[in-house]
Design a protein around this motif. Structure first.
Motif, PDB file in Angstrom:
ATOM      1  N   GLU A   1      52.307  31.911  38.686  1.00 30.52           N
ATOM      2  CA  GLU A   1      51.362  31.808  39.797  1.00 30.52           C
ATOM      3  C   GLU A   1      50.210  32.768  39.491  1.00 30.52           C
ATOM      4  OE1 GLU A   1      53.325  32.454  43.510  1.00 30.52           O
ATOM      5  OE2 GLU A   1      54.715  30.771  43.220  1.00 30.52           O
ATOM      6  N   LEU A   2      48.998  32.253  39.503  1.00 27.85           N
ATOM      7  CA  LEU A   2      47.832  33.038  39.114  1.00 27.85           C
ATOM      8  C   LEU A   2      47.169  33.632  40.351  1.00 27.85           C
ATOM      9  CD1 LEU A   2      46.144  33.861  36.659  1.00 27.85           C
ATOM     10  CD2 LEU A   2      44.707  31.856  37.068  1.00 27.85           C
ATOM     11  N   LEU A   3      46.961  34.949  40.318  1.00 31.52           N
ATOM     12  CA  LEU A   3      46.335  35.656  41.434  1.00 31.52           C
ATOM     13  C   LEU A   3      45.056  36.337  40.958  1.00 31.52           C
ATOM     14  CD1 LEU A   3      49.702  36.077  41.775  1.00 31.52           C
ATOM     15  CD2 LEU A   3      48.903  37.081  43.904  1.00 31.52           C
ATOM     16  N   VAL A   4      43.993  36.221  41.752  1.00 30.90           N
ATOM     17  CA  VAL A   4      42.702  36.817  41.434  1.00 30.90           C
ATOM     18  C   VAL A   4      42.212  37.586  42.655  1.00 30.90           C
ATOM     19  CG1 VAL A   4      40.325  36.351  40.719  1.00 30.90           C
ATOM     20  CG2 VAL A   4      42.178  34.926  39.848  1.00 30.90           C
ATOM     21  N   LEU A   5      41.585  38.725  42.422  1.00 30.03           N
ATOM     22  CA  LEU A   5      41.029  39.487  43.530  1.00 30.03           C
ATOM     23  C   LEU A   5      39.839  38.755  44.143  1.00 30.03           C
ATOM     24  CD1 LEU A   5      40.960  43.299  42.652  1.00 30.03           C
ATOM     25  CD2 LEU A   5      42.371  42.105  44.340  1.00 30.03           C
ATOM     26  N   PHE A   6      39.735  38.862  45.458  1.00 27.11           N
ATOM     27  CA  PHE A   6      38.631  38.261  46.209  1.00 27.11           C
ATOM     28  C   PHE A   6      37.998  39.364  47.043  1.00 27.11           C
ATOM     29  CE2 PHE A   6      36.702  35.915  49.718  1.00 27.11           C
ATOM     30  CZ  PHE A   6      36.097  34.857  49.063  1.00 27.11           C
ATOM     31  N   LYS A   7      36.671  39.469  46.968  1.00 29.04           N
ATOM     32  CA  LYS A   7      35.939  40.515  47.699  1.00 29.04           C
ATOM     33  C   LYS A   7      35.231  39.879  48.896  1.00 29.04           C
ATOM     34  CE  LYS A   7      34.300  44.714  48.240  1.00 29.04           C
ATOM     35  NZ  LYS A   7      33.271  45.223  47.334  1.00 29.04           N
ATOM     36  N   PRO A   8      35.719  40.128  50.103  1.00 19.05           N
ATOM     37  CA  PRO A   8      35.053  39.610  51.302  1.00 19.05           C
ATOM     38  C   PRO A   8      33.673  40.242  51.483  1.00 19.05           C
ATOM     39  CG  PRO A   8      37.322  40.242  51.780  1.00 19.05           C
ATOM     40  CD  PRO A   8      36.981  40.811  50.437  1.00 19.05           C
ATOM     41  N   GLU A   9      32.802  39.517  52.138  1.00 16.26           N
ATOM     42  CA  GLU A   9      31.464  40.035  52.403  1.00 16.26           C
ATOM     43  C   GLU A   9      31.534  41.288  53.282  1.00 16.26           C
ATOM     44  OE1 GLU A   9      29.241  36.915  54.196  1.00 16.26           O
ATOM     45  OE2 GLU A   9      28.749  35.933  52.292  1.00 16.26           O
ATOM     46  N   ALA A  10      30.640  42.246  52.976  1.00 20.76           N
ATOM     47  CA  ALA A  10      30.496  43.474  53.777  1.00 20.76           C
ATOM     48  C   ALA A  10      31.831  44.173  53.983  1.00 20.76           C
ATOM     49  CB  ALA A  10      29.844  43.156  55.118  1.00 20.76           C
ATOM     50  N   SER A  11      32.646  44.227  52.927  1.00 18.97           N
ATOM     51  CA  SER A  11      33.950  44.878  53.026  1.00 18.97           C
ATOM     52  C   SER A  11      34.131  45.844  51.879  1.00 18.97           C
ATOM     53  CB  SER A  11      35.073  43.840  53.011  1.00 18.97           C
ATOM     54  OG  SER A  11      36.341  44.463  52.987  1.00 18.97           O
ATOM     55  N   GLN A  12      34.816  46.950  52.144  1.00 19.69           N
ATOM     56  CA  GLN A  12      35.144  47.917  51.112  1.00 19.69           C
ATOM     57  C   GLN A  12      36.479  47.598  50.431  1.00 19.69           C
ATOM     58  OE1 GLN A  12      32.991  50.345  50.179  1.00 19.69           O
ATOM     59  NE2 GLN A  12      31.615  49.421  51.679  1.00 19.69           N
ATOM     60  N   SER A  13      37.192  46.630  50.982  1.00 20.56           N
ATOM     61  CA  SER A  13      38.500  46.267  50.436  1.00 20.56           C
ATOM     62  C   SER A  13      38.462  44.879  49.817  1.00 20.56           C
ATOM     63  CB  SER A  13      39.572  46.314  51.529  1.00 20.56           C
ATOM     64  OG  SER A  13      39.697  47.614  52.066  1.00 20.56           O
ATOM     65  N   SER A  14      39.438  44.624  48.928  1.00 20.07           N
ATOM     66  CA  SER A  14      39.622  43.310  48.325  1.00 20.07           C
ATOM     67  C   SER A  14      41.033  42.825  48.621  1.00 20.07           C
ATOM     68  CB  SER A  14      39.381  43.373  46.808  1.00 20.07           C
ATOM     69  OG  SER A  14      38.065  43.792  46.514  1.00 20.07           O
TER      70      SER A  14
END
Length: 241
Positions: free
Chosen positions: A98-111
């Protein structure tokens, strides 16, 4: 009139054998009981999550317990340089990951780690993991709690992808010096992409808590039977060997 001789006290090795075997059997009983309690909580979370309202990123929480099984819709972009593959995930008799990739939400300091789905394993000469990702922008999925099961070995870099036995967002946050929430978003099948996203419960997850409790009782019964057999052998004078 003769008097029957009393059996000799059990030797040290006899006591060690008793405690060792009984300890193993009791630990297995306790482990299965814990699995039953965890499964009961998991099933309750499944029911609760299925009735939960959809959340935006600003409504999410860092706590896994508060988020598990909630549907979430996020707008942002993928970070393709930060990806891991959950190894040893067979489907329909085929090896895969299962492939997992980080996603960066808009205007957020966390992923957040986004599970894109299942792809065939490339370790044995199969096709390489796909490099294309779902389009940036709005994605939708359901929050999943990573398994806490212990695995052997650490992350392994293969074909430029970190292969792991379990998902540990906190460990990757420390490795990459980033803020990563401790839960995973399983991408919905409606989001464009060529990954298999069948999130139905696995065969192990389909086991109800009662089955685990039954296994716990069986291990407990074996522990009691072992103690009874040990006592019977000692009464016959074998415990002093």
């Amino acid at each position: 009139m003769s008097v029957a001789a009393s059996p000799q006290p059990p030797s040290l090795w006899a006591w060690i054998l008793l405690v060792s075997v009984a300890g193993i059997l009791l630990s297995l009983a306790f482990w299965q009981y814990q699995r039953g309690e965890e499964k009961a909580v998991w099933l309750a979370q499944q029911v609760q999550g299925s009735h939960s309202a959809e959340l935006a990123w600003s409504q999410t929480r860092a706590s896994v317990d508060a988020m598990v099984n909630h549907p979430v819709r996020i707008t942002g972009r993928f970070l393709p340089e930060y990806k891991i593959a959950l190894d040893n995930q067979p489907r329909a008799g085929r090896a895969g990951v299962e492939l997992l990739v980080l996603f960066k939400p808009e205007a957020s300091q966390s992923s957040v780690f986004v599970n894109l789905g299942w792809v065939p394993n490339d370790r044995n000469g199969g096709p390489a993991l796909p490099v294309s990702l779902p389009i940036n922008g709005e994605i939708y999925g359901v929050v999943h709690q990573p398994s806490a099961f212990i695995t052997l070995g650490g992350p392994e870099l293969f074909n430029n992808v970190w292969r792991v036995g379990r998902i540990e967002p906190e460990a990757w946050a420390a490795r990459w010096q980033m803020n990563i929430v401790p839960w995973v978003l399983r991408l919905d099948a409606s989001v464009p992409g060529a990954y298999l996203r069948d999130w139905s419960p696995t065969e192990k997850q389909q086991f109800g808590p009662d089955r685990h409790r039954a296994y716990a009782f069986q291990w407990l019964a074996l522990a009691m039977a072992w103690c009874g057999c040990w006592y019977a052998f000692w009464r016959k004078g074998l415990g002093s060997v």
